[in-house]
Design a protein around this motif. Structure first.
Motif, PDB file in Angstrom:
ATOM      1  N   GLU A  85      69.149  63.272 -97.667  1.00 12.42           N
ATOM      2  CA  GLU A  85      68.301  62.293 -98.466  1.00 12.42           C
ATOM      3  C   GLU A  85      68.975  60.896 -98.704  1.00 12.42           C
ATOM      4  O   GLU A  85      70.220  60.679 -98.096  1.00 12.42           O
ATOM      5  CB  GLU A  85      68.296  62.760-100.010  1.00 12.42           C
ATOM      6  N   GLY A  86      68.183  59.843 -98.351  1.00 10.55           N
ATOM      7  CA  GLY A  86      68.644  58.596 -98.328  1.00 10.55           C
ATOM      8  C   GLY A  86      68.530  58.014 -97.047  1.00 10.55           C
ATOM      9  O   GLY A  86      68.817  56.585 -96.906  1.00 10.55           O
ATOM     10  N   HIS A  95      58.511  61.517-105.423  1.00 12.24           N
ATOM     11  CA  HIS A  95      57.793  62.382-104.389  1.00 12.24           C
ATOM     12  C   HIS A  95      58.328  63.741-104.348  1.00 12.24           C
ATOM     13  O   HIS A  95      57.996  64.614-104.662  1.00 12.24           O
ATOM     14  CB  HIS A  95      58.103  61.993-103.007  1.00 12.24           C
ATOM     15  N   ILE A  96      59.807  63.876-104.702  1.00 10.69           N
ATOM     16  CA  ILE A  96      60.687  65.134-104.758  1.00 10.69           C
ATOM     17  C   ILE A  96      60.331  65.998-105.970  1.00 10.69           C
ATOM     18  O   ILE A  96      59.921  67.273-106.069  1.00 10.69           O
ATOM     19  CB  ILE A  96      62.177  64.937-104.689  1.00 10.69           C
ATOM     20  N   GLN A  97      59.969  65.167-106.985  1.00 12.96           N
ATOM     21  CA  GLN A  97      59.740  65.735-108.225  1.00 12.96           C
ATOM     22  C   GLN A  97      58.387  66.331-108.363  1.00 12.96           C
ATOM     23  O   GLN A  97      58.142  67.313-108.630  1.00 12.96           O
ATOM     24  CB  GLN A  97      59.810  64.638-109.296  1.00 12.96           C
ATOM     25  N   ILE A  98      57.459  65.526-107.838  1.00 12.04           N
ATOM     26  CA  ILE A  98      56.031  66.122-107.710  1.00 12.04           C
ATOM     27  C   ILE A  98      55.821  67.128-106.772  1.00 12.04           C
ATOM     28  O   ILE A  98      55.126  68.026-107.101  1.00 12.04           O
ATOM     29  CB  ILE A  98      54.996  64.913-107.429  1.00 12.04           C
ATOM     30  N   ALA A  99      56.417  67.232-105.657  1.00 14.34           N
ATOM     31  CA  ALA A  99      56.280  68.175-104.817  1.00 14.34           C
ATOM     32  C   ALA A  99      56.748  69.534-105.341  1.00 14.34           C
ATOM     33  O   ALA A  99      56.260  70.629-105.104  1.00 14.34           O
ATOM     34  CB  ALA A  99      57.187  67.881-103.249  1.00 14.34           C
ATOM     35  N   GLY A 100      57.985  69.495-106.198  1.00 14.77           N
ATOM     36  CA  GLY A 100      58.433  70.728-106.687  1.00 14.77           C
ATOM     37  C   GLY A 100      57.603  71.023-107.891  1.00 14.77           C
ATOM     38  O   GLY A 100      57.511  72.388-107.805  1.00 14.77           O
ATOM     39  N   ASP A 101      57.162  70.164-108.588  1.00 15.10           N
ATOM     40  CA  ASP A 101      56.272  70.543-109.845  1.00 15.10           C
ATOM     41  C   ASP A 101      55.015  71.129-109.365  1.00 15.10           C
ATOM     42  O   ASP A 101      54.624  72.129-110.077  1.00 15.10           O
ATOM     43  CB  ASP A 101      56.033  69.392-110.900  1.00 15.10           C
ATOM     44  N   ARG A 103      53.435  71.757-106.325  1.00 14.18           N
ATOM     45  CA  ARG A 103      53.569  72.622-105.074  1.00 14.18           C
ATOM     46  C   ARG A 103      54.714  73.764-104.790  1.00 14.18           C
ATOM     47  O   ARG A 103      54.824  74.334-103.768  1.00 14.18           O
ATOM     48  CB  ARG A 103      53.361  71.921-103.618  1.00 14.18           C
ATOM     49  N   GLN A 104      55.375  73.638-105.689  1.00 14.95           N
ATOM     50  CA  GLN A 104      56.447  74.354-105.584  1.00 14.95           C
ATOM     51  C   GLN A 104      57.482  74.454-104.492  1.00 14.95           C
ATOM     52  O   GLN A 104      58.064  75.223-103.854  1.00 14.95           O
ATOM     53  CB  GLN A 104      56.401  76.004-105.917  1.00 14.95           C
ATOM     54  N   GLU A 105      57.570  73.198-103.814  1.00 18.88           N
ATOM     55  CA  GLU A 105      58.524  72.953-102.497  1.00 18.88           C
ATOM     56  C   GLU A 105      59.929  72.884-103.219  1.00 18.88           C
ATOM     57  O   GLU A 105      60.268  72.230-104.289  1.00 18.88           O
ATOM     58  CB  GLU A 105      57.836  71.673-101.970  1.00 18.88           C
ATOM     59  N   LYS A 106      60.810  73.268-102.030  1.00 19.71           N
ATOM     60  CA  LYS A 106      62.221  73.013-102.173  1.00 19.71           C
ATOM     61  C   LYS A 106      62.422  71.299-101.863  1.00 19.71           C
ATOM     62  O   LYS A 106      61.727  70.873-101.026  1.00 19.71           O
ATOM     63  CB  LYS A 106      63.018  73.984-101.430  1.00 19.71           C
ATOM     64  N   ALA A 107      63.372  70.935-102.418  1.00 13.87           N
ATOM     65  CA  ALA A 107      63.660  69.312-102.235  1.00 13.87           C
ATOM     66  C   ALA A 107      64.162  69.392-100.616  1.00 13.87           C
ATOM     67  O   ALA A 107      63.527  68.254-100.103  1.00 13.87           O
ATOM     68  CB  ALA A 107      64.841  68.857-103.036  1.00 13.87           C
ATOM     69  N   PHE A 108      64.823  69.998-100.056  1.00 16.18           N
ATOM     70  CA  PHE A 108      65.017  70.128 -98.856  1.00 16.18           C
ATOM     71  C   PHE A 108      63.897  69.931 -97.660  1.00 16.18           C
ATOM     72  O   PHE A 108      63.929  69.580 -96.499  1.00 16.18           O
ATOM     73  CB  PHE A 108      66.211  70.768 -98.063  1.00 16.18           C
ATOM     74  N   TRP A 109      62.735  70.496 -98.056  1.00 10.64           N
ATOM     75  CA  TRP A 109      61.482  70.542 -97.217  1.00 10.64           C
ATOM     76  C   TRP A 109      61.071  69.022 -97.041  1.00 10.64           C
ATOM     77  O   TRP A 109      60.080  68.832 -96.103  1.00 10.64           O
ATOM     78  CB  TRP A 109      60.397  71.298 -98.148  1.00 10.64           C
ATOM     79  N   SER A 110      61.429  68.212 -97.827  1.00 13.74           N
ATOM     80  CA  SER A 110      60.759  66.831 -97.798  1.00 13.74           C
ATOM     81  C   SER A 110      61.723  66.007 -96.872  1.00 13.74           C
ATOM     82  O   SER A 110      61.313  64.857 -96.568  1.00 13.74           O
ATOM     83  CB  SER A 110      60.930  66.091 -99.320  1.00 13.74           C
ATOM     84  N   LEU A 111      62.767  66.510 -96.264  1.00 15.35           N
ATOM     85  CA  LEU A 111      63.472  65.914 -95.314  1.00 15.35           C
ATOM     86  C   LEU A 111      63.068  65.928 -93.901  1.00 15.35           C
ATOM     87  O   LEU A 111      63.763  66.284 -92.971  1.00 15.35           O
ATOM     88  CB  LEU A 111      64.932  66.505 -95.353  1.00 15.35           C
ATOM     89  N   ASP A 149      58.159  69.078 -87.450  1.00 16.47           N
ATOM     90  CA  ASP A 149      58.709  69.545 -88.699  1.00 16.47           C
ATOM     91  C   ASP A 149      59.945  70.358 -88.512  1.00 16.47           C
ATOM     92  O   ASP A 149      59.808  71.632 -87.754  1.00 16.47           O
ATOM     93  CB  ASP A 149      58.158  70.029 -89.616  1.00 16.47           C
ATOM     94  N   GLN A 150      61.396  70.120 -88.708  1.00 17.42           N
ATOM     95  CA  GLN A 150      62.772  71.074 -88.364  1.00 17.42           C
ATOM     96  C   GLN A 150      63.265  71.398 -89.895  1.00 17.42           C
ATOM     97  O   GLN A 150      64.136  71.946 -89.849  1.00 17.42           O
ATOM     98  CB  GLN A 150      63.579  69.852 -87.772  1.00 17.42           C
ATOM     99  N   VAL A 151      62.326  71.393 -90.853  1.00 15.62           N
ATOM    100  CA  VAL A 151      62.952  71.970 -92.367  1.00 15.62           C
ATOM    101  C   VAL A 151      62.468  73.293 -92.511  1.00 15.62           C
ATOM    102  O   VAL A 151      63.141  73.985 -93.264  1.00 15.62           O
ATOM    103  CB  VAL A 151      62.765  71.180 -93.323  1.00 15.62           C
ATOM    104  N   ARG A 152      61.367  74.039 -91.769  1.00 12.15           N
ATOM    105  CA  ARG A 152      61.160  75.369 -91.994  1.00 12.15           C
ATOM    106  C   ARG A 152      60.075  75.701 -90.954  1.00 12.15           C
ATOM    107  O   ARG A 152      59.183  75.134 -90.548  1.00 12.15           O
ATOM    108  CB  ARG A 152      60.723  75.668 -93.557  1.00 12.15           C
TER     109      ARG A 152
END
Length: 164
Positions: A85-86, A95-101, A103-111, A149-152
Protein backbone atom coordinates in the motif's frame (compact mmCIF):
# COMPACT_ATOMS: atom_id res chain seq x y z
CA UNK A 1 -26.37 -7.15 -41.29
CA UNK A 2 -25.95 -10.16 -39.01
CA UNK A 3 -24.42 -10.20 -35.54
CA UNK A 4 -23.06 -13.15 -33.55
CA UNK A 5 -22.02 -13.18 -29.88
CA UNK A 6 -20.29 -15.81 -27.80
CA UNK A 7 -18.20 -15.96 -24.65
CA UNK A 8 -16.09 -18.44 -22.74
CA UNK A 9 -14.22 -18.64 -19.43
CA UNK A 10 -10.51 -18.66 -18.67
CA UNK A 11 -8.98 -19.28 -15.25
CA UNK A 12 -5.90 -17.16 -14.65
CA UNK A 13 -3.05 -17.72 -12.22
CA UNK A 14 -1.65 -15.41 -9.55
CA UNK A 15 0.87 -13.92 -11.97
CA UNK A 16 0.63 -12.36 -15.43
CA UNK A 17 -0.90 -14.98 -17.72
CA UNK A 18 -1.48 -15.20 -21.45
CA UNK A 19 -4.05 -17.51 -22.99
CA UNK A 20 -4.01 -18.08 -26.74
CA UNK A 21 -7.65 -17.62 -27.73
CA UNK A 22 -7.10 -17.91 -31.48
CA UNK A 23 -8.75 -21.33 -31.78
CA UNK A 24 -11.98 -20.27 -30.01
CA UNK A 25 -12.00 -17.17 -32.24
CA UNK A 26 -11.68 -19.33 -35.36
CA UNK A 27 -14.46 -21.59 -34.08
CA UNK A 28 -16.67 -18.52 -33.55
CA UNK A 29 -16.15 -17.52 -37.18
CA UNK A 30 -17.35 -20.98 -38.28
CA UNK A 31 -20.38 -20.92 -35.96
CA UNK A 32 -21.34 -17.39 -37.01
CA UNK A 33 -21.58 -18.51 -40.62
CA UNK A 34 -20.45 -15.09 -41.88
CA UNK A 35 -17.88 -14.99 -44.64
CA UNK A 36 -17.09 -11.27 -44.50
CA UNK A 37 -17.16 -8.93 -41.55
CA UNK A 38 -15.24 -7.99 -38.45
CA UNK A 39 -14.60 -9.81 -35.20
CA UNK A 40 -14.01 -8.11 -31.88
CA UNK A 41 -12.42 -10.06 -29.04
CA UNK A 42 -13.01 -8.20 -25.78
CA UNK A 43 -12.19 -8.32 -22.08
CA UNK A 44 -14.66 -6.80 -19.64
CA UNK A 45 -12.05 -7.00 -16.88
CA UNK A 46 -10.09 -3.85 -16.05
CA UNK A 47 -6.83 -5.67 -15.29
CA UNK A 48 -6.84 -7.67 -18.53
CA UNK A 49 -6.02 -7.01 -22.19
CA UNK A 50 -6.55 -8.64 -25.54
CA UNK A 51 -3.69 -8.41 -28.02
CA UNK A 52 -2.37 -9.81 -31.26
CA UNK A 53 1.20 -11.08 -31.22
CA UNK A 54 3.18 -13.70 -33.04
CA UNK A 55 3.64 -17.08 -31.42
CA UNK A 56 7.06 -17.51 -29.83
CA UNK A 57 8.24 -21.08 -29.85
CA UNK A 58 10.39 -20.75 -26.74
CA UNK A 59 8.83 -20.65 -23.27
CA UNK A 60 10.14 -20.02 -19.77
CA UNK A 61 9.73 -22.42 -16.84
CA UNK A 62 6.18 -21.14 -16.24
CA UNK A 63 5.26 -21.91 -19.87
CA UNK A 64 5.07 -18.24 -20.85
CA UNK A 65 6.30 -17.56 -24.35
CA UNK A 66 9.49 -15.49 -24.41
CA UNK A 67 7.95 -12.65 -26.44
CA UNK A 68 5.07 -12.36 -23.96
CA UNK A 69 7.45 -12.46 -20.99
CA UNK A 70 9.45 -9.70 -22.72
CA UNK A 71 6.22 -7.70 -22.83
CA UNK A 72 5.63 -8.23 -19.09
CA UNK A 73 9.23 -7.24 -18.35
CA UNK A 74 8.93 -4.06 -20.42
CA UNK A 75 5.61 -3.09 -18.86
CA UNK A 76 7.06 -3.65 -15.37
CA UNK A 77 9.60 -0.92 -16.13
CA UNK A 78 6.77 1.50 -16.90
CA UNK A 79 4.45 0.31 -14.13
CA UNK A 80 6.32 -1.61 -11.42
CA UNK A 81 4.44 -4.45 -9.79
CA UNK A 82 2.36 -3.13 -6.90
CA UNK A 83 3.75 -4.79 -3.78
CA UNK A 84 2.52 -2.67 -0.89
CA UNK A 85 0.00 0.00 0.00
CA UNK A 86 1.11 3.54 -0.77
CA UNK A 87 3.27 2.52 -3.72
CA UNK A 88 0.62 4.09 -6.02
CA UNK A 89 -2.06 6.64 -5.09
CA UNK A 90 -4.71 4.03 -5.89
CA UNK A 91 -6.12 2.27 -3.97
CA UNK A 92 -6.79 4.78 -1.26
CA UNK A 93 -8.38 4.03 2.11
CA UNK A 94 -11.88 4.90 0.87
CA UNK A 95 -11.60 2.41 -2.02
CA UNK A 96 -10.31 -0.33 0.32
CA UNK A 97 -13.19 0.30 2.74
CA UNK A 98 -15.89 0.23 0.06
CA UNK A 99 -14.41 -2.87 -1.65
CA UNK A 100 -14.43 -4.68 1.67
CA UNK A 101 -17.90 -3.58 2.72
CA UNK A 102 -19.71 -3.94 -0.62
CA UNK A 103 -17.83 -6.79 -2.31
CA UNK A 104 -16.18 -8.61 0.61
CA UNK A 105 -12.76 -8.07 -0.99
CA UNK A 106 -9.62 -8.55 1.02
CA UNK A 107 -7.53 -5.38 1.23
CA UNK A 108 -4.51 -6.89 -0.52
CA UNK A 109 -6.65 -7.72 -3.57
CA UNK A 110 -6.55 -4.00 -4.36
CA UNK A 111 -2.77 -4.06 -4.74
CA UNK A 112 -3.16 -4.43 -8.50
CA UNK A 113 -2.83 -0.85 -9.72
CA UNK A 114 0.00 -1.92 -12.04
CA UNK A 115 -2.39 -4.37 -13.73
CA UNK A 116 -4.99 -1.65 -14.29
CA UNK A 117 -2.40 0.66 -15.83
CA UNK A 118 -0.93 -2.08 -18.05
CA UNK A 119 -4.42 -2.98 -19.27
CA UNK A 120 -5.23 0.62 -20.17
CA UNK A 121 -1.97 0.97 -22.08
CA UNK A 122 -2.50 -2.19 -24.17
CA UNK A 123 -6.28 -2.00 -24.53
CA UNK A 124 -9.03 -4.46 -23.75
CA UNK A 125 -10.03 -5.52 -27.25
CA UNK A 126 -8.83 -6.23 -30.77
CA UNK A 127 -10.76 -6.12 -34.04
CA UNK A 128 -9.85 -8.51 -36.83
CA UNK A 129 -11.24 -8.44 -40.38
CA UNK A 130 -12.90 -11.59 -41.70
CA UNK A 131 -12.50 -12.04 -45.45
CA UNK A 132 -13.84 -15.10 -47.25
CA UNK A 133 -14.40 -16.78 -43.89
CA UNK A 134 -10.78 -16.31 -42.73
CA UNK A 135 -9.47 -14.20 -39.87
CA UNK A 136 -6.84 -11.81 -41.21
CA UNK A 137 -4.16 -12.35 -38.56
CA UNK A 138 -1.16 -12.57 -40.86
CA UNK A 139 1.24 -15.47 -41.10
CA UNK A 140 2.25 -15.62 -37.43
CA UNK A 141 -0.51 -13.65 -35.68
CA UNK A 142 -2.27 -15.13 -32.67
CA UNK A 143 -4.88 -13.59 -30.36
CA UNK A 144 -3.96 -13.58 -26.67
CA UNK A 145 -6.01 -12.83 -23.58
CA UNK A 146 -3.65 -11.30 -21.01
CA UNK A 147 -4.40 -11.10 -17.29
CA UNK A 148 -1.95 -8.80 -15.48
CA UNK A 149 -3.51 -9.14 -12.01
CA UNK A 150 -1.02 -10.72 -9.61
CA UNK A 151 -2.99 -10.77 -6.37
CA UNK A 152 -5.16 -13.85 -6.94
CA UNK A 153 -6.25 -16.46 -9.44
CA UNK A 154 -9.51 -15.51 -11.10
CA UNK A 155 -12.09 -16.78 -13.54
CA UNK A 156 -12.30 -14.42 -16.52
CA UNK A 157 -14.76 -14.02 -19.37
CA UNK A 158 -13.64 -13.55 -22.98
CA UNK A 159 -16.32 -12.07 -25.23
CA UNK A 160 -16.42 -12.37 -29.03
CA UNK A 161 -18.71 -10.38 -31.31
CA UNK A 162 -18.83 -10.83 -35.08
CA UNK A 163 -20.66 -8.41 -37.36
CA UNK A 164 -21.01 -8.95 -41.09
Amino acid sequence: MACYHTSFQITSDRRPTFDDVTEPALEAVKKAGLTDGIMTVYSQHTTCSVLIQEQSDDVNYWGTQFILQDLVNGLAKLFPTCETEGQYLHPGPKHIQIAGDERQEKAFWSLNTDAHLRSVLLGRSVSVPIIDGNLQLGEFGRIYFADFDQVRARERTVRITIVG
